[in-house]
Design an enzyme around this catalytic site. Structure first.
Site, PDB file in Angstrom:
ATOM      1  N   HIS A  76       0.843  -1.205   0.000  1.00 32.38           N
ATOM      2  CA  HIS A  76       0.000   0.000   0.000  1.00 32.38           C
ATOM      3  C   HIS A  76       0.874   1.250   0.000  1.00 32.38           C
ATOM      4  O   HIS A  76       1.292   1.734   1.046  1.00 32.38           O
ATOM      5  CB  HIS A  76      -0.918   0.004   1.234  1.00 32.38           C
ATOM      6  CG  HIS A  76      -1.961   1.089   1.207  1.00 32.38           C
ATOM      7  ND1 HIS A  76      -3.237   0.902   1.681  1.00 32.38           N
ATOM      8  CD2 HIS A  76      -1.920   2.363   0.761  1.00 32.38           C
ATOM      9  CE1 HIS A  76      -3.932   2.025   1.533  1.00 32.38           C
ATOM     10  NE2 HIS A  76      -3.149   2.930   0.969  1.00 32.38           N
ATOM     11  N   LEU A  79       2.686   6.432  -5.368  1.00 30.49           N
ATOM     12  CA  LEU A  79       3.858   6.908  -6.115  1.00 30.49           C
ATOM     13  C   LEU A  79       3.608   8.266  -6.769  1.00 30.49           C
ATOM     14  O   LEU A  79       4.540   8.909  -7.240  1.00 30.49           O
ATOM     15  CB  LEU A  79       4.277   5.884  -7.167  1.00 30.49           C
ATOM     16  CG  LEU A  79       5.023   4.648  -6.632  1.00 30.49           C
ATOM     17  CD1 LEU A  79       5.266   3.636  -7.750  1.00 30.49           C
ATOM     18  CD2 LEU A  79       6.336   5.043  -5.975  1.00 30.49           C
ATOM     19  N   ARG A  80       2.357   8.676  -6.832  1.00 31.37           N
ATOM     20  CA  ARG A  80       1.960  10.028  -7.286  1.00 31.37           C
ATOM     21  C   ARG A  80       2.151  10.294  -8.779  1.00 31.37           C
ATOM     22  O   ARG A  80       1.763  11.361  -9.249  1.00 31.37           O
ATOM     23  CB  ARG A  80       2.690  11.127  -6.509  1.00 31.37           C
ATOM     24  CG  ARG A  80       2.525  11.069  -4.999  1.00 31.37           C
ATOM     25  CD  ARG A  80       1.095  11.257  -4.572  1.00 31.37           C
ATOM     26  NE  ARG A  80       0.994  11.476  -3.131  1.00 31.37           N
ATOM     27  CZ  ARG A  80      -0.090  11.180  -2.420  1.00 31.37           C
ATOM     28  NH1 ARG A  80      -1.142  10.632  -3.007  1.00 31.37           N
ATOM     29  NH2 ARG A  80      -0.135  11.421  -1.124  1.00 31.37           N
ATOM     30  N   ASN A 110      -4.921   6.228  -7.220  1.00 24.62           N
ATOM     31  CA  ASN A 110      -5.514   7.577  -7.162  1.00 24.62           C
ATOM     32  C   ASN A 110      -4.542   8.633  -7.674  1.00 24.62           C
ATOM     33  O   ASN A 110      -4.276   9.635  -7.029  1.00 24.62           O
ATOM     34  CB  ASN A 110      -6.005   7.912  -5.747  1.00 24.62           C
ATOM     35  CG  ASN A 110      -4.904   7.854  -4.701  1.00 24.62           C
ATOM     36  OD1 ASN A 110      -3.890   7.200  -4.898  1.00 24.62           O
ATOM     37  ND2 ASN A 110      -5.089   8.542  -3.589  1.00 24.62           N
ATOM     38  N   HIS A 195     -10.687   1.270   1.000  1.00 25.20           N
ATOM     39  CA  HIS A 195     -10.455   2.382   1.935  1.00 25.20           C
ATOM     40  C   HIS A 195     -11.811   2.594   2.607  1.00 25.20           C
ATOM     41  O   HIS A 195     -12.744   3.077   1.967  1.00 25.20           O
ATOM     42  CB  HIS A 195     -10.006   3.614   1.147  1.00 25.20           C
ATOM     43  CG  HIS A 195     -10.006   4.888   1.923  1.00 25.20           C
ATOM     44  ND1 HIS A 195      -8.850   5.571   2.218  1.00 25.20           N
ATOM     45  CD2 HIS A 195     -11.022   5.617   2.461  1.00 25.20           C
ATOM     46  CE1 HIS A 195      -9.153   6.670   2.902  1.00 25.20           C
ATOM     47  NE2 HIS A 195     -10.463   6.720   3.071  1.00 25.20           N
ATOM     48  N   ASP A 321       1.471   2.847   3.725  1.00 25.43           N
ATOM     49  CA  ASP A 321       0.592   3.887   3.176  1.00 25.43           C
ATOM     50  C   ASP A 321       1.426   5.134   2.852  1.00 25.43           C
ATOM     51  O   ASP A 321       0.994   6.269   3.086  1.00 25.43           O
ATOM     52  CB  ASP A 321      -0.571   4.220   4.123  1.00 25.43           C
ATOM     53  CG  ASP A 321      -1.668   5.041   3.431  1.00 25.43           C
ATOM     54  OD1 ASP A 321      -1.558   5.294   2.211  1.00 25.43           O
ATOM     55  OD2 ASP A 321      -2.625   5.435   4.122  1.00 25.43           O
TER      56      ASP A 321
HETATM   57 ZN   LIG Z   1      -6.646   5.035   2.098  1.00 22.60          ZN
END
Ligand SMILES: [Zn+2]
Length: 462
Positions: A76, A79-80, A110, A195, A321
């Site tokens: 989890h 890496l953006r 995301n 999530h 995370d």
């Molecule tokens: Zn999350």
């Protein structure tokens, strides 16, 4: 891909080999062949090394006093890239991973645009192949545009390399959409990583709702928002039979729900973030934006429940995370700053300090075998990665750890593009000394080069 790196074989000599999947825990040698696979693992590997012509030039690493284990896996992280390169790129993020001992990471979808389509997924995979210092397993989103309204074509994304599915950052709130997602995932045997958060319950909260949020006069984030979604999802898993993984579990009640689902034999797993094992909401008292994360730092009872959940097997593994943000973004003050902290370069040492050396919370004199299970073997199993073991013929993903190295977290030294951590100055125990991915040396800690003899292998990308 480096030609030099590809031609070098490694003999990792005399380390304490911990390979929990095969119940191995003893001093022995590991040979990683020039083909990038584990060639041998045992007391006497001279045969494997002796066939030098087949193995190519051999680089010998003296691992005495060190732990040699399957490469760590973080299932989890963020890496953006694409869209958030000022926070992190695939190159900087995977360099941070390798420096933290990770050989594989699963990156959340995301991004901007999100990984809900073949083109963007392909872009991430291509960039990871070109710039990555470790294996990158992208997830696909659950819904188109992460909007929670329409389920993606999971089969197509899976065929393009999506290792699992998540709308991380948001939960899928609509019951009918979530049911359809589980049915689609079940049909292709994929895991959904949720999530867990109902925005209607959590809305406006910036930290855990409790005594500390009251004292600070900050809007609290009700733990019920996490627990209610887990409750709903477990019921849907009961009805659909789909594989379900609860992301970053953080409350005692949530852990209780997963414990019950497992007792019923449901295909439910979960993970805990390193920071949720270490910090309570009291850490927010100074309003440091680096203590703002999502889920938030919880109560002391919740932290104790996370530790107990790991102990009794309810929680399957540890994740970071890893959520990089720029200094500008984190500098907007506690209420306005985005949630999340970096973790790839601090997780091993912080978890090692908490879990491996004996403490009041965790009176285990030697916790390393368990830690390797939580940070390598189990995530590999949950995602079906085919790594996480040191058997002959397995991919040559190996992390060498110095279990006695005491250090302090120093964000200035991070390979990550971001520095947002609340752990600056915290004491760590254990660090990655060398990291191999597919038989290539991707990280070498300062001073560790002295342990090499024979061919000195260059540092390369995967
Ligand atoms: Zn999350």
């Amino acid at each position: 891909m480096s030609e030099n790196g590809a031609k070098t074989a490694f003999l990792i000599r005399g380390g304490r080999v911990i390979d929990p999947g095969r119940s191995v825990d003893c001093v022995m040698d590991v040979v990683v062949g020039a083909d990038g696979l584990i060639a041998a693992c045992g007391d006497d590997v001279t045969g494997a090394v002796g066939s030098g012509a087949a193995l190519g030039d051999v680089s010998v690493f003296d691992a005495s006093g060190l732990i040699v284990c399957p490469g760590l896996i973080d299932m989890h992280i963020h890496l953006r890239e694409p869209g958030g390169e000022h926070k992190e790129t695939i190159e900087t993020g995977t360099r941070a991973a390798a420096a933290g001992g990770f050989t594989s990471v699963a990156c959340m979808p995301n991004t901007k645009p999100p990984l809900d389509n073949i083109e963007t997924l392909t872009l991430v995979r291509e960039r990871a192949a070109k710039y990555g210092y470790c294996r990158v397993y992208p997830l696909g989103t659950v819904t188109v545009g992460r909007s929670g309204r329409e389920v993606v074509d999971m089969a197509a994304l899976q065929a393009c390399g999506a290792i699992a599915f998540s709308d991380d950052g948001d939960g899928v709130e609509d019951d009918a959409v979530m049911r359809a997602a589980f049915e689609r995932a079940k049909a292709i045997d994929a895991v959904i990583i949720q999530h867990c958060e109902y925005k209607a319950i959590s809305d406006g909260g910036v930290m855990h709702a409790g005594e500390v949020s009251k004292r600070l006069g900050l809007p609290g984030l009700d733990p019920r928002s996490e627990e209610a979604m887990i409750e709903r999802d477990i019921q849907l898993v009961r009805e659909t039979g789909a594989k379900y993984h609860v992301a970053h579990i953080s409350t005692g009640k949530a852990i209780e729900l997963v414990r019950g689902a497992k007792a019923d034999g449901l295909p439910v797993t979960t993970e805990v973030c390193t920071h949720h094992l270490l910090m309570t909401d009291e850490a927010c008292l100074e309003r440091d934006p680096n203590t703002k994360m999502h889920p938030p730092l919880r109560s002391a009872e919740d932290v104790a429940a996370c530790v107990a959940g790991l102990k009794d097997g309810t929680i399957d593994c540890i994740v970071t995370d890893h959520a990089p943000h720029s200094a500008d973004e984190k500098g907007r003050g506690f209420v306005k700053a985005p949630p999340g902290i970096v973790g790839l370069e601090t997780s091993l040492g912080l978890a090692g300090k908490l879990l491996c050396a004996g403490s009041a919370d965790w009176p285990v004199a030697d916790g390393w075998p368990e830690l390797v299970r939580w940070m390598s073997c189990v995530p590999a199993q949950i995602l079906g990665l085919g790594v996480g073991a040191l058997a002959a013929g397995a991919p040559g993903d190996v992390t060498v750890i110095d279990p006695d190295c005491i250090g302090l977290v120093d964000p200035a030294g991070f390979a990550s593009n971001s520095r947002n951590t609340p752990f600056s100055g915290w004491e760590t125990r254990g660090r990655a000394v060398v990291t191999f991915v597919g038989g290539r040396l991707v990280f070498l800690a300062d001073g560790a080069g002295d342990r090499f003899s024979g061919v000195v292998a260059p540092l390369v990308r995967v």
